[in-house]
Design a protein around this motif. Structure first.
Motif, PDB file in Angstrom:
ATOM      1  N   THR A 238      29.073  42.365  -5.017  1.00  0.00           N
ATOM      2  CA  THR A 238      28.565  41.395  -5.990  1.00  0.00           C
ATOM      3  C   THR A 238      27.065  41.168  -5.919  1.00  0.00           C
ATOM      4  O   THR A 238      26.478  40.657  -6.879  1.00  0.00           O
ATOM      5  N   CYS A 239      26.450  41.496  -4.783  1.00  0.00           N
ATOM      6  CA  CYS A 239      25.019  41.215  -4.567  1.00  0.00           C
ATOM      7  C   CYS A 239      24.681  39.751  -4.829  1.00  0.00           C
ATOM      8  O   CYS A 239      23.582  39.417  -5.269  1.00  0.00           O
ATOM      9  N   GLY A 240      25.654  38.868  -4.599  1.00  0.00           N
ATOM     10  CA  GLY A 240      25.381  37.445  -4.662  1.00  0.00           C
ATOM     11  C   GLY A 240      25.419  36.790  -6.021  1.00  0.00           C
ATOM     12  O   GLY A 240      25.041  35.629  -6.146  1.00  0.00           O
ATOM     13  N   VAL A 241      25.865  37.491  -7.063  1.00  0.00           N
ATOM     14  CA  VAL A 241      25.962  36.875  -8.387  1.00  0.00           C
ATOM     15  C   VAL A 241      27.220  35.999  -8.424  1.00  0.00           C
ATOM     16  O   VAL A 241      28.337  36.514  -8.298  1.00  0.00           O
ATOM     17  N   PRO A 242      27.083  34.672  -8.577  1.00  0.00           N
ATOM     18  CA  PRO A 242      28.235  33.777  -8.445  1.00  0.00           C
ATOM     19  C   PRO A 242      29.409  34.108  -9.371  1.00  0.00           C
ATOM     20  O   PRO A 242      30.561  34.032  -8.951  1.00  0.00           O
ATOM     21  N   SER A 243      29.145  34.445 -10.626  1.00  0.00           N
ATOM     22  CA  SER A 243      30.255  34.742 -11.531  1.00  0.00           C
ATOM     23  C   SER A 243      31.031  35.965 -11.077  1.00  0.00           C
ATOM     24  O   SER A 243      32.258  36.015 -11.195  1.00  0.00           O
ATOM     25  N   ALA A 244      30.330  36.968 -10.521  1.00  0.00           N
ATOM     26  CA  ALA A 244      31.006  38.169 -10.012  1.00  0.00           C
ATOM     27  C   ALA A 244      31.814  37.824  -8.768  1.00  0.00           C
ATOM     28  O   ALA A 244      32.932  38.339  -8.577  1.00  0.00           O
ATOM     29  N   ILE A 245      31.283  36.942  -7.914  1.00  0.00           N
ATOM     30  CA  ILE A 245      32.019  36.516  -6.724  1.00  0.00           C
ATOM     31  C   ILE A 245      33.312  35.819  -7.128  1.00  0.00           C
ATOM     32  O   ILE A 245      34.388  36.088  -6.582  1.00  0.00           O
ATOM     33  N   GLU A 246      33.211  34.929  -8.114  1.00  0.00           N
ATOM     34  CA  GLU A 246      34.390  34.194  -8.570  1.00  0.00           C
ATOM     35  C   GLU A 246      35.432  35.131  -9.167  1.00  0.00           C
ATOM     36  O   GLU A 246      36.632  35.024  -8.868  1.00  0.00           O
ATOM     37  N   GLU A 247      34.998  36.050 -10.018  1.00  0.00           N
ATOM     38  CA  GLU A 247      35.935  36.984 -10.647  1.00  0.00           C
ATOM     39  C   GLU A 247      36.605  37.867  -9.604  1.00  0.00           C
ATOM     40  O   GLU A 247      37.814  38.124  -9.661  1.00  0.00           O
ATOM     41  N   LEU A 248      35.822  38.369  -8.650  1.00  0.00           N
ATOM     42  CA  LEU A 248      36.377  39.245  -7.621  1.00  0.00           C
ATOM     43  C   LEU A 248      37.345  38.478  -6.729  1.00  0.00           C
ATOM     44  O   LEU A 248      38.415  38.999  -6.358  1.00  0.00           O
ATOM     45  N   ALA A 249      36.989  37.240  -6.399  1.00  0.00           N
ATOM     46  CA  ALA A 249      37.880  36.417  -5.586  1.00  0.00           C
ATOM     47  C   ALA A 249      39.196  36.163  -6.314  1.00  0.00           C
ATOM     48  O   ALA A 249      40.270  36.166  -5.698  1.00  0.00           O
ATOM     49  N   ARG A 250      39.120  35.936  -7.622  1.00  0.00           N
ATOM     50  CA  ARG A 250      40.335  35.707  -8.394  1.00  0.00           C
ATOM     51  C   ARG A 250      41.237  36.950  -8.378  1.00  0.00           C
ATOM     52  O   ARG A 250      42.463  36.841  -8.261  1.00  0.00           O
ATOM     53  N   MET A 251      40.639  38.126  -8.479  1.00  0.00           N
ATOM     54  CA  MET A 251      41.424  39.361  -8.441  1.00  0.00           C
ATOM     55  C   MET A 251      42.115  39.534  -7.094  1.00  0.00           C
ATOM     56  O   MET A 251      43.300  39.897  -7.019  1.00  0.00           O
ATOM     57  N   LEU A 252      41.383  39.254  -6.016  1.00  0.00           N
ATOM     58  CA  LEU A 252      41.971  39.385  -4.682  1.00  0.00           C
ATOM     59  C   LEU A 252      43.059  38.343  -4.451  1.00  0.00           C
ATOM     60  O   LEU A 252      44.090  38.635  -3.845  1.00  0.00           O
ATOM     61  N   ALA A 253      42.826  37.118  -4.946  1.00  0.00           N
ATOM     62  CA  ALA A 253      43.825  36.061  -4.789  1.00  0.00           C
ATOM     63  C   ALA A 253      45.115  36.390  -5.535  1.00  0.00           C
ATOM     64  O   ALA A 253      46.205  36.006  -5.108  1.00  0.00           O
ATOM     65  N   ASP A 254      44.993  37.124  -6.639  1.00  0.00           N
ATOM     66  CA  ASP A 254      46.169  37.526  -7.421  1.00  0.00           C
ATOM     67  C   ASP A 254      46.842  38.777  -6.879  1.00  0.00           C
ATOM     68  O   ASP A 254      47.799  39.279  -7.473  1.00  0.00           O
ATOM     69  N   GLY A 255      46.297  39.310  -5.784  1.00  0.00           N
ATOM     70  CA  GLY A 255      46.888  40.504  -5.187  1.00  0.00           C
ATOM     71  C   GLY A 255      46.461  41.802  -5.830  1.00  0.00           C
ATOM     72  O   GLY A 255      47.034  42.855  -5.556  1.00  0.00           O
ATOM     73  N   ARG A 256      45.441  41.738  -6.686  1.00  0.00           N
ATOM     74  CA  ARG A 256      44.948  42.949  -7.328  1.00  0.00           C
ATOM     75  C   ARG A 256      43.863  43.594  -6.486  1.00  0.00           C
ATOM     76  O   ARG A 256      43.150  42.904  -5.763  1.00  0.00           O
ATOM     77  N   PRO A 257      43.719  44.921  -6.549  1.00  0.00           N
ATOM     78  CA  PRO A 257      42.629  45.567  -5.807  1.00  0.00           C
ATOM     79  C   PRO A 257      41.289  45.150  -6.380  1.00  0.00           C
ATOM     80  O   PRO A 257      41.175  44.846  -7.574  1.00  0.00           O
ATOM     81  N   PRO A 258      40.235  45.134  -5.553  1.00  0.00           N
ATOM     82  CA  PRO A 258      38.921  44.695  -6.027  1.00  0.00           C
ATOM     83  C   PRO A 258      38.285  45.709  -6.975  1.00  0.00           C
ATOM     84  O   PRO A 258      37.652  46.668  -6.549  1.00  0.00           O
ATOM     85  N   GLY A 259      38.490  45.511  -8.251  1.00  0.00           N
ATOM     86  CA  GLY A 259      37.913  46.400  -9.256  1.00  0.00           C
ATOM     87  C   GLY A 259      36.810  45.706 -10.016  1.00  0.00           C
ATOM     88  O   GLY A 259      36.285  44.679  -9.597  1.00  0.00           O
TER      89      GLY A 259
END
Length: 401
Positions: free
Chosen positions: A211-232
Motif C-alpha cells: 500500500t505504501c501507506g495510502v489509507p484507502s488502500a490499507i482499508e481495502e486490503l484489510a477488508r479483503m483479508l478480513a473476508d478471507g480473500r487473498p490480498p489482490g
C-alpha cells in the motif's frame, strides 16, 4: 476507519481555521485522507461540496449551499439563488427581476453567494476535488477569495497530479487582510501503517509493501483479508487506475505498462526500450504519465508506479499478447551506460543471489531505501530493465560481502 497519523495536520488545520477569514489548500493523492481529515474537525459549522469529472456549472457551491439553513432577514440579493437552490428557495427573498446583460446577471449571482455565506457565518465552505473544477465555479471561487466576509473560511482540496489549472492562481489575488495556508498530505509511514492495520485486523499484518501507506488502500486490503480473500488489487483502486489508463495517449500508456512490468524503477531510455518506442517519444509519454499521476520519480532519474497495488492493477489490465511482448523486451540485452561503484557491486551481487532489498539492507547494514537507490542506479548504469537480469551480470562484477 480509525484516525491515525494525522495529528500534526489536524492541529495545523484547526489553528488556521481559528483565524478567519482564511483560504486553505489541502493537496494529496487519491485516498490519502483529505476528506477524513476535514471530518475530524469538531465544533465548526461546515458546508461541503465536491467538484465532479462531468463539471457541472457551480456544482460544488450549489451542493454545499443546498444543505444550509438560511436565517431570516437576508439581503434581498440572495433571492437570485432561488433557481439554483429549490430545496431552500422558500427561505430566500423573492427573486429579483431578470437582467438583460449576462455578465451583470452573473455578478449579481456571485454577490448573492457572498451575501448568503456572510449571513451563515461563522462558517467554513469546503470545495473538494478542485482538480475537476468547472470554469464557472473557478471564476466564482476567484471572486470569493478576493472578498471573503470576516467570519467565513474557504477550504479547497485537490490532487496535485490531476490539476490542469493550479489553484495557486487563487492565492495570487488574495487581499492582505485574508490569510492563507497550504497543507500537503503524504501517505502514512511504516509505523503508522502498522498501527492502522492493527486497528483493522487481528494480529500483526504488514500492509506497507503493497500500500505504501495510502489509507484507502490499507482499508481495502484489510477488508479483503478480513473476508478471507487473498490480498489482490482493491476494486476501487483497479477502477481508478483503469480510468486513468484509458484517458492516456497511446505512447504514455505504453510507458506506464512498461513500468508496471518492471520490478524496479527505471530510467526513461529503459522504459522506452521495454515499451518498444523511440526514446524521444518515450520522453513525451513519460512527461504525460507523470502529469497524470500514474508514474513518479522514485529515485533521481528512475521512474515507476506510485505504489505496488497500482502496478499490480496496471499489470492485470495488460493483455497476454502485450505482456509477452513486454517480457521479451525486458529479457533482451541492452547497452551499458556506466560503471558500478563498489557498493553497487555488492548490492547487485546479493540481488543476483535472490536476496530481497530488506535482506540486502540487513546484510550490508544499510536502509532499505538506500538499497533501492543502489539497485535503481545499477540497473541504469548496466542498461538493464529488470532485477532478474542481475543473474547474468553478476559474474562480471566483483561480489563483496
Amino acid at each position: 476507519m480509525p484516525f491515525v497519523g494525522r495529528e500534526r495536520e489536524l492541529c495545523q488545520l484547526t489553528g488556521a481555521l481559528a483565524r478567519p477569514p482564511v483560504v486553505i489548500l489541502i493537496e494529496g493523492e487519491a485516498g490519502v485522507g483529505k476528506t477524513r481529515l476535514l471530518h475530524e474537525l469538531t465544533g465548526r459549522s461546515m458546508l461541503f461540496g465536491s467538484c465532479h469529472p462531468m463539471r457541472f456549472p457551480y456544482g460544488p457551491v450549489v451542493e454545499a449551499l443546498r444543505e444550509a439553513c438560511p436565517p431570516k432577514d437576508l439581503n434581498p440579493i440572495t433571492g437570485a439563488l432561488r433557481p439554483l437552490l429549490p430545496e431552500c428557495a422558500h427561505l430566500l427573498p423573492p427573486a429579483p427581476p431578470a437582467l438583460q446583460n449576462a455578465q451583470v446577471e452573473r455578478h449579481r449571482l456571485f454577490r448573492a453567494v457572498l451575501s448568503l455565506l456572510d449571513a451563515l457565518g461563522p462558517i467554513t465552505l469546503v470545495v473538494e476535488d478542485v482538480h475537476w473544477v468547472d470554469q464557472d465555479t473557478r471564476e466564482l471561487l476567484g471572486f470569493l477569495v478576493r472578498c471573503l466576509p470576516p467570519t467565513v473560511n474557504l477550504v479547497l482540496t485537490y490532487r496535485g497530479e490531476d490539476l490542469r489549472h493550479p489553484v495557486a492562481e487563487l492565492l495570487a489575488h488574495l487581499p492582505p487582510r485574508i490569510d492563507h495556508a497550504e497543507l500537503a498530505l503524504a501517505p502514512l509511514d511504516v509505523e503508522q501503517t502498522a498501527l492502522l492495520a492493527k486497528h483493522l485486523l487481528p494480529g500483526a499484518v504488514d500492509l506497507w509493501p503493497l500500500t505504501c501507506g495510502v489509507p484507502s488502500a490499507i482499508e481495502e486490503l484489510a477488508r479483503m483479508l478480513a473476508d478471507g480473500r487473498p490480498p489482490g488489487t482493491p476494486p476501487a483502486l483497479r477502477d481508478t487506475v483503469q480510468l486513468k489508463l484509458d484517458a492516456l495517449p497511446p505512447v504514455a500508456r505504453r510507458m506506464v505498462q512498461a513500468a508496471a512490468m518492471l520490478d524496479e524503477p527505471a530510467a526513461p531510455k529503459a522504459l522506452a526500450s521495454v515499451a518498444g518506442i523511440p526514446p524521444e517519444q518515450g520522453e513525451r509519454g513519460l512527461a504525460e504519465a507523470l502529469r497524470r499521476g500514474l508514474l513518479r520519480e522514485c529515485t533521481p532519474g528512475a521512474y515507476g508506479l506510485r505504489q505496488p497495488l497500482a502496478r499490480q492493477a496496471v499489470r492485470e489490465s495488460i493483455t497476454p499478447m502485450v505482456r509477452r511482448r513486454l517480457s521479451r523486451r525486458i529479457d533482451a540485452p541492452t547497452e551499458p551506460l556506466g560503471i558500478l561503484s563498489p557498493r553497487e557491486e555488492q548490492v547487485i551481487g546479493l540481488a543476483a543471489d535472490g536476496l530481497t532489498n530488506k535482506e540486502i539492507a540487513e546484510s550490508l547494514f544499510l536502509s532499505p531505501r538506500t538499497v533501492e537507490v543502489h539497485v535503481a542506479n545499477a540497473l541504469r548504469k548496466l542498461g538493464l530493465t529488470s532485477r532478474r537480469q542481475f543473474q547474468r551480470t553478476a559474474p562480471h562484477t566483483t561480489r563483496r560481502t
